[in-house]
Scaffold this motif. Structure first.
Motif, PDB file in Angstrom:
ATOM      1  N   SER A 109       1.666  53.104 -15.543  1.00  0.00           N
ATOM      2  CA  SER A 109       2.615  53.546 -16.566  1.00  0.00           C
ATOM      3  C   SER A 109       3.284  54.879 -16.204  1.00  0.00           C
ATOM      4  O   SER A 109       2.732  55.695 -15.483  1.00  0.00           O
ATOM      5  CB  SER A 109       1.928  53.654 -17.928  1.00  0.00           C
ATOM      6  OG  SER A 109       0.924  54.637 -17.919  1.00  0.00           O
ATOM      7  N   TYR A 110       4.495  55.027 -16.719  1.00  0.00           N
ATOM      8  CA  TYR A 110       5.279  56.253 -16.576  1.00  0.00           C
ATOM      9  C   TYR A 110       5.516  56.657 -15.118  1.00  0.00           C
ATOM     10  O   TYR A 110       5.495  57.836 -14.778  1.00  0.00           O
ATOM     11  CB  TYR A 110       4.639  57.402 -17.355  1.00  0.00           C
ATOM     12  CG  TYR A 110       4.668  57.163 -18.839  1.00  0.00           C
ATOM     13  CD1 TYR A 110       5.756  57.556 -19.604  1.00  0.00           C
ATOM     14  CD2 TYR A 110       3.618  56.513 -19.465  1.00  0.00           C
ATOM     15  CE1 TYR A 110       5.792  57.311 -20.967  1.00  0.00           C
ATOM     16  CE2 TYR A 110       3.645  56.259 -20.827  1.00  0.00           C
ATOM     17  CZ  TYR A 110       4.732  56.666 -21.575  1.00  0.00           C
ATOM     18  OH  TYR A 110       4.762  56.413 -22.915  1.00  0.00           O
ATOM     19  N   ASN A 111       5.751  55.688 -14.269  1.00  0.00           N
ATOM     20  CA  ASN A 111       6.117  55.971 -12.889  1.00  0.00           C
ATOM     21  C   ASN A 111       7.587  55.691 -12.628  1.00  0.00           C
ATOM     22  O   ASN A 111       8.084  55.970 -11.560  1.00  0.00           O
ATOM     23  CB  ASN A 111       5.257  55.152 -11.919  1.00  0.00           C
ATOM     24  CG  ASN A 111       3.938  55.830 -11.660  1.00  0.00           C
ATOM     25  OD1 ASN A 111       3.889  56.956 -11.218  1.00  0.00           O
ATOM     26  ND2 ASN A 111       2.851  55.130 -11.955  1.00  0.00           N
ATOM     27  N   ASN A 135      -1.164  48.021 -16.743  1.00  0.00           N
ATOM     28  CA  ASN A 135      -0.261  48.758 -17.621  1.00  0.00           C
ATOM     29  C   ASN A 135       1.000  49.094 -16.835  1.00  0.00           C
ATOM     30  O   ASN A 135       0.949  49.829 -15.848  1.00  0.00           O
ATOM     31  CB  ASN A 135      -0.930  50.043 -18.123  1.00  0.00           C
ATOM     32  CG  ASN A 135      -0.101  50.752 -19.170  1.00  0.00           C
ATOM     33  OD1 ASN A 135       1.095  50.510 -19.326  1.00  0.00           O
ATOM     34  ND2 ASN A 135      -0.727  51.655 -19.897  1.00  0.00           N
ATOM     35  N   LEU A 136       2.116  48.535 -17.299  1.00  0.00           N
ATOM     36  CA  LEU A 136       3.423  48.793 -16.677  1.00  0.00           C
ATOM     37  C   LEU A 136       4.386  49.469 -17.651  1.00  0.00           C
ATOM     38  O   LEU A 136       5.595  49.415 -17.468  1.00  0.00           O
ATOM     39  CB  LEU A 136       4.030  47.474 -16.175  1.00  0.00           C
ATOM     40  CG  LEU A 136       3.294  46.785 -15.040  1.00  0.00           C
ATOM     41  CD1 LEU A 136       3.836  45.383 -14.814  1.00  0.00           C
ATOM     42  CD2 LEU A 136       3.399  47.606 -13.764  1.00  0.00           C
ATOM     43  N   ASN A 139       8.329  51.788 -17.050  1.00  0.00           N
ATOM     44  CA  ASN A 139       8.884  51.583 -15.728  1.00  0.00           C
ATOM     45  C   ASN A 139      10.201  50.844 -15.943  1.00  0.00           C
ATOM     46  O   ASN A 139      10.418  50.248 -16.980  1.00  0.00           O
ATOM     47  CB  ASN A 139       7.922  50.774 -14.853  1.00  0.00           C
ATOM     48  CG  ASN A 139       6.706  51.589 -14.487  1.00  0.00           C
ATOM     49  OD1 ASN A 139       6.790  52.547 -13.747  1.00  0.00           O
ATOM     50  ND2 ASN A 139       5.559  51.223 -15.041  1.00  0.00           N
ATOM     51  N   LYS A 140      11.089  50.898 -15.002  1.00  0.00           N
ATOM     52  CA  LYS A 140      12.419  50.312 -15.181  1.00  0.00           C
ATOM     53  C   LYS A 140      12.443  48.868 -14.691  1.00  0.00           C
ATOM     54  O   LYS A 140      13.050  48.539 -13.688  1.00  0.00           O
ATOM     55  CB  LYS A 140      13.466  51.155 -14.454  1.00  0.00           C
ATOM     56  CG  LYS A 140      13.619  52.523 -15.066  1.00  0.00           C
ATOM     57  CD  LYS A 140      14.707  53.304 -14.393  1.00  0.00           C
ATOM     58  CE  LYS A 140      14.877  54.645 -15.069  1.00  0.00           C
ATOM     59  NZ  LYS A 140      15.983  55.394 -14.512  1.00  0.00           N
ATOM     60  N   ILE A 141      11.743  48.023 -15.437  1.00  0.00           N
ATOM     61  CA  ILE A 141      11.678  46.609 -15.103  1.00  0.00           C
ATOM     62  C   ILE A 141      12.780  45.903 -15.898  1.00  0.00           C
ATOM     63  O   ILE A 141      12.741  45.862 -17.121  1.00  0.00           O
ATOM     64  CB  ILE A 141      10.295  46.026 -15.433  1.00  0.00           C
ATOM     65  CG1 ILE A 141       9.221  46.812 -14.676  1.00  0.00           C
ATOM     66  CG2 ILE A 141      10.248  44.544 -15.109  1.00  0.00           C
ATOM     67  CD1 ILE A 141       7.826  46.515 -15.124  1.00  0.00           C
ATOM     68  N   TRP A 142      13.726  45.354 -15.180  1.00  0.00           N
ATOM     69  CA  TRP A 142      14.848  44.688 -15.817  1.00  0.00           C
ATOM     70  C   TRP A 142      14.494  43.232 -16.078  1.00  0.00           C
ATOM     71  O   TRP A 142      13.625  42.650 -15.435  1.00  0.00           O
ATOM     72  CB  TRP A 142      16.089  44.781 -14.935  1.00  0.00           C
ATOM     73  CG  TRP A 142      16.623  46.165 -14.876  1.00  0.00           C
ATOM     74  CD1 TRP A 142      16.220  47.159 -14.034  1.00  0.00           C
ATOM     75  CD2 TRP A 142      17.624  46.737 -15.705  1.00  0.00           C
ATOM     76  NE1 TRP A 142      16.913  48.305 -14.286  1.00  0.00           N
ATOM     77  CE2 TRP A 142      17.782  48.077 -15.300  1.00  0.00           C
ATOM     78  CE3 TRP A 142      18.408  46.250 -16.743  1.00  0.00           C
ATOM     79  CZ2 TRP A 142      18.703  48.937 -15.904  1.00  0.00           C
ATOM     80  CZ3 TRP A 142      19.325  47.108 -17.332  1.00  0.00           C
ATOM     81  CH2 TRP A 142      19.456  48.424 -16.915  1.00  0.00           C
ATOM     82  N   ILE A 164       3.665  46.215 -21.054  1.00  0.00           N
ATOM     83  CA  ILE A 164       4.933  46.212 -20.336  1.00  0.00           C
ATOM     84  C   ILE A 164       6.060  46.732 -21.204  1.00  0.00           C
ATOM     85  O   ILE A 164       6.045  46.584 -22.423  1.00  0.00           O
ATOM     86  CB  ILE A 164       5.244  44.791 -19.805  1.00  0.00           C
ATOM     87  CG1 ILE A 164       6.395  44.815 -18.818  1.00  0.00           C
ATOM     88  CG2 ILE A 164       5.463  43.812 -20.939  1.00  0.00           C
ATOM     89  CD1 ILE A 164       6.482  43.589 -17.976  1.00  0.00           C
ATOM     90  N   TRP A 165       6.998  47.348 -20.554  1.00  0.00           N
ATOM     91  CA  TRP A 165       8.225  47.798 -21.192  1.00  0.00           C
ATOM     92  C   TRP A 165       9.360  47.239 -20.362  1.00  0.00           C
ATOM     93  O   TRP A 165       9.483  47.563 -19.178  1.00  0.00           O
ATOM     94  CB  TRP A 165       8.275  49.322 -21.234  1.00  0.00           C
ATOM     95  CG  TRP A 165       9.500  49.878 -21.878  1.00  0.00           C
ATOM     96  CD1 TRP A 165       9.803  49.858 -23.209  1.00  0.00           C
ATOM     97  CD2 TRP A 165      10.580  50.566 -21.234  1.00  0.00           C
ATOM     98  NE1 TRP A 165      11.000  50.483 -23.428  1.00  0.00           N
ATOM     99  CE2 TRP A 165      11.493  50.920 -22.227  1.00  0.00           C
ATOM    100  CE3 TRP A 165      10.856  50.893 -19.915  1.00  0.00           C
ATOM    101  CZ2 TRP A 165      12.676  51.603 -21.943  1.00  0.00           C
ATOM    102  CZ3 TRP A 165      12.018  51.575 -19.630  1.00  0.00           C
ATOM    103  CH2 TRP A 165      12.917  51.929 -20.640  1.00  0.00           C
ATOM    104  N   ILE A 166      10.137  46.353 -20.969  1.00  0.00           N
ATOM    105  CA  ILE A 166      11.277  45.745 -20.283  1.00  0.00           C
ATOM    106  C   ILE A 166      12.505  46.594 -20.585  1.00  0.00           C
ATOM    107  O   ILE A 166      12.766  46.927 -21.746  1.00  0.00           O
ATOM    108  CB  ILE A 166      11.489  44.289 -20.748  1.00  0.00           C
ATOM    109  CG1 ILE A 166      10.228  43.467 -20.553  1.00  0.00           C
ATOM    110  CG2 ILE A 166      12.678  43.657 -20.039  1.00  0.00           C
ATOM    111  CD1 ILE A 166       9.812  43.257 -19.129  1.00  0.00           C
TER     112      ILE A 166
END
Length: 192
Positions: A109-111, A135-136, A139-142, A164-166
């Motif tokens: 997270s937060y990378n 844990n993601l 992050n800038k996962i599109w 996850i954060w999309i």
């Protein structure tokens, strides 16, 4: 290098291993310090949880640490959050994820990992059957990577939780994860 079974000496200081946890958060570990830490990781089989949060790690640092983690596959939990990882790092991280037999939890997270590098994590995620939690967050996962992520999550039925954060959200995002749950109904998906 070691003082007792419960203490380790790194960088001229004694760090206590409490309940098999070595917390080196906010130490801003230099490349030179990474050599000492690599030796500790290779030699110390007691550490099960390694916390390296917020160290602004460099590419050279990651190469040394992940080579050591691969050599001593004893770590079950690894936190490398808040480190702003760079491109070269993911080749070593992918190698570690593909070869670790004991890693059950990893925090990226937060990378601010971008789509350019998420493929390395996704490949390891799909093939590492010891991994239970990842844990993601932040992050800038599109959304363009969701189909690859879905494939990995369908393949790896041992995974129990993904955070996850999309970067983009919408109905397509939700439908991809509904598909995953058909194959792995025990997977907990936590999203932001």
């Amino acid at each position: 290098m070691f003082k007792t079974n419960d203490d380790i000496q790194i960088w001229g200081k004694i760090y206590y291993i409490e309940w098999d946890i070595l917390d080196l958060s906010d130490k801003f570990i230099s490349d030179k310090d990474a050599d000492d830490l690599s030796n500790v990781i290779i030699q110390n089989f007691r550490v099960k949880k390694l916390i390296l949060q917020n160290n602004n790690i460099t590419d050279e640092w990651v190469i040394k640490i992940f080579d050591a983690l691969t050599a001593n596959d004893n770590i079950s939990e690894l936190n490398i959050s808040y480190n702003y990882l760079k491109e070269i790092n993911f080749e070593k991280i992918n190698h570690y994820l593909l070869n670790s037999k004991n890693l059950t939890k990893i925090d990226f997270s937060y990378n601010f990992i971008t789509d350019k590098w998420i493929s390395s994590i996704i490949e390891g995620l799909g093939k590492n059957t010891s991994l239970k939690e990842i844990n993601l967050f932040w992050n800038k996962i599109w959304i363009s990577w969701l189909s690859e992520l879905k494939k990995a999550l369908v393949i790896n039925k041992s995974l129990k939780q993904i955070k996850i954060w999309i970067y983009e959200t919408g109905m397509q995002w939700a439908l991809q994860f509904v598909e995953v749950l058909k194959y792995n109904p025990n997977l907990e998906i936590i999203y932001n």
